[in-house]
Design a protein around this motif. Sequence first.
Motif, short mmCIF file in Angstrom:
data_model
loop_
_atom_site.label_atom_id
_atom_site.label_comp_id
_atom_site.label_asym_id
_atom_site.label_seq_id
_atom_site.Cartn_x
_atom_site.Cartn_y
_atom_site.Cartn_z
N ASP A 73 0.82 -1.22 0.00
CA ASP A 73 0.00 0.00 0.00
C ASP A 73 0.85 1.26 0.00
O ASP A 73 0.32 2.37 -0.14
N ASN A 74 2.15 1.10 0.15
CA ASN A 74 3.05 2.25 0.18
C ASN A 74 3.25 2.75 -1.25
O ASN A 74 3.62 1.98 -2.14
N PRO A 75 3.03 4.03 -1.50
CA PRO A 75 3.16 4.54 -2.88
C PRO A 75 4.58 4.42 -3.44
O PRO A 75 4.76 4.47 -4.66
N ASN A 76 5.58 4.22 -2.57
CA ASN A 76 6.96 4.11 -3.03
C ASN A 76 7.43 2.66 -3.16
O ASN A 76 8.62 2.41 -3.37
N VAL A 77 6.50 1.71 -3.04
CA VAL A 77 6.91 0.31 -3.07
C VAL A 77 7.62 -0.04 -4.37
O VAL A 77 8.56 -0.83 -4.40
N GLY A 78 7.20 0.58 -5.47
CA GLY A 78 7.80 0.30 -6.77
C GLY A 78 9.22 0.80 -6.91
O GLY A 78 9.92 0.42 -7.85
N MET A 79 9.66 1.64 -5.98
CA MET A 79 11.03 2.13 -6.01
C MET A 79 11.99 1.12 -5.37
O MET A 79 13.20 1.19 -5.56
N ILE A 80 11.43 0.19 -4.58
CA ILE A 80 12.25 -0.79 -3.87
C ILE A 80 12.11 -2.18 -4.48
O ILE A 80 13.08 -2.92 -4.60
N PHE A 81 10.89 -2.53 -4.88
CA PHE A 81 10.62 -3.87 -5.39
C PHE A 81 10.23 -3.79 -6.86
O PHE A 81 9.47 -2.90 -7.26
N PRO A 82 10.71 -4.75 -7.68
CA PRO A 82 10.32 -4.76 -9.09
C PRO A 82 8.84 -5.09 -9.27
O PRO A 82 8.23 -5.75 -8.42
N ALA A 83 8.29 -4.65 -10.38
CA ALA A 83 6.85 -4.79 -10.61
C ALA A 83 6.42 -6.25 -10.63
O ALA A 83 5.32 -6.58 -10.16
N ASP A 84 7.26 -7.15 -11.18
CA ASP A 84 6.83 -8.55 -11.23
C ASP A 84 6.83 -9.19 -9.85
O ASP A 84 5.99 -10.06 -9.56
N ALA A 85 7.73 -8.78 -8.96
CA ALA A 85 7.70 -9.28 -7.59
C ALA A 85 6.45 -8.79 -6.87
O ALA A 85 5.81 -9.55 -6.12
N ILE A 86 6.09 -7.54 -7.11
CA ILE A 86 4.86 -6.99 -6.51
C ILE A 86 3.64 -7.77 -7.01
O ILE A 86 2.76 -8.15 -6.24
N ALA A 87 3.61 -8.02 -8.34
CA ALA A 87 2.47 -8.75 -8.91
C ALA A 87 2.38 -10.17 -8.36
O ALA A 87 1.28 -10.66 -8.04
N ARG A 88 3.54 -10.85 -8.22
CA ARG A 88 3.51 -12.22 -7.70
C ARG A 88 3.08 -12.23 -6.23
O ARG A 88 2.36 -13.15 -5.79
N ALA A 89 3.52 -11.25 -5.45
CA ALA A 89 3.09 -11.19 -4.05
C ALA A 89 1.58 -11.02 -3.97
O ALA A 89 0.91 -11.69 -3.16
#
Length: 492
Positions: A73-89
Amino acid sequence: MSLKALDYETLNENVKNCQYAVRGELYLRASELQKEGKKIIFTNVGNPHALGQKPLTFPRQVVALCQAPFLLDNPNVGMIFPADAIARAKHYLSLTSGGLGAYSDSRGLPGVRKEVAEFIQRRDGYPSDPELIFLTDGASKGVMQILNCIIRDQKDGILVPVPQYPLYSATISLLGGTLVPYYLEETDNWGLDVNNLRQSVAQARSQGITVRAMVIINPGNPTGQCLSEANLREILKFCCDERLVLLGDEVYQQNIYQDERPFISSKKVLMDMGEPLSKEVQLISFHTVSKGYWGECGQRGGYFEMTNIPPRTVEEIYKVASIALSPNVSAQIFMGLMVSPPKPGDISYDQFVRERIKISQKRYFNSKGILESLRRRARIMTDGFNSCKNLVCNFTEGAMYSFPQIKLPPKAIQAAKQAGKVPDVFYCLKLLEATGISTVPGSGFGQKEGVFHLRTTILPAEEEMPEIMESFKKFNDEFMFQYGDNFGYSRM
């Protein structure tokens, strides 16, 4: 004074008779020495991360997000984690009933079991049913569940290769069954002779034992051999003729260090054989996230797949699994990621491949891959043992271990007897005290009478291998000199 239920004298005899050499006397002594400040090289157990292997980034990113979903839910999550890792989570969290803190189905998350089935189908070329796949807390828990369903009393026997991984002897003892050994032939690169299987079964039956299942460990632990397709065909035909369940321990299927005998699953060979065998042989296959280039031993992720097991039996196995309510949910996600890693075109794919194939870290020479390094380490260790007096070692074709045979001088055997020790335990304790190298004596795995071995992993960092083998050779030379060995080596 009357004894209480948990006084040693009143404990379940099966518990007291249960032995597990990998964490036995040598390991306990090594832990004591470590507390005293001695540097210990723990080669007693296949624990890659403990010996310097770094975790793969992508699965840790996905599981980190699943463990702390508020990060999504953090708006900066994409700065730390790649988009595909976010999608898989997000994908894995959607499969749960309330995140990683919630129980799953006792068989494991249906979505992850589907991913495992798709992996098996890609590997073998035959369909796999997610309803016949159970996720477990490591492969060991799956083995224990299945043996618990097979063993009824001490008259039930399980065919186990010798040398064998002590999980099997310990569990069979704990459950009150009988281990029926079949000996692998060291002079034939730890080969399996079906005639020996027939003799083992006949001998057990003559003693009133009902042989109900056969274990194979492919690639072998502790022996490191890979079974050929022809050998697997013979085994499956034997199990069909003798009406035995085949338990296929295939946890080292990614750990192959030669090209002549690639890993082939028991299920693929069975399906290739066609009917009637492909519809008759009962097969349980086991796998884990603990081995291969993942090496995630502490996560405790595993699965077993059932082939030709009747529906009512599957229901009973489900009931046994339900006693523990749920396998570790984060480990289930590790399993999903292992069987469904990043694909070409995914953002994390290139990094995943670099880490797997060209991982750049101090622990590996020449910035080469984990499996390539393991192949070289297997050769360094085999050659090192074979350069030592009174040792001989087959090449480690697969898995994570070397298992050299040690020709102990008569004076050493006598000294061991006087010390109240099994000869190879005596040798390994002396090795530990002198060098800090913690191994497992061959007697903990089973071996022929009068033959002695030790097991060591091939996992120490590659740049440390020459020093370790030099230290071992120095100890062995001094040991053989001390105990008056004036004879050459003769293989037994």
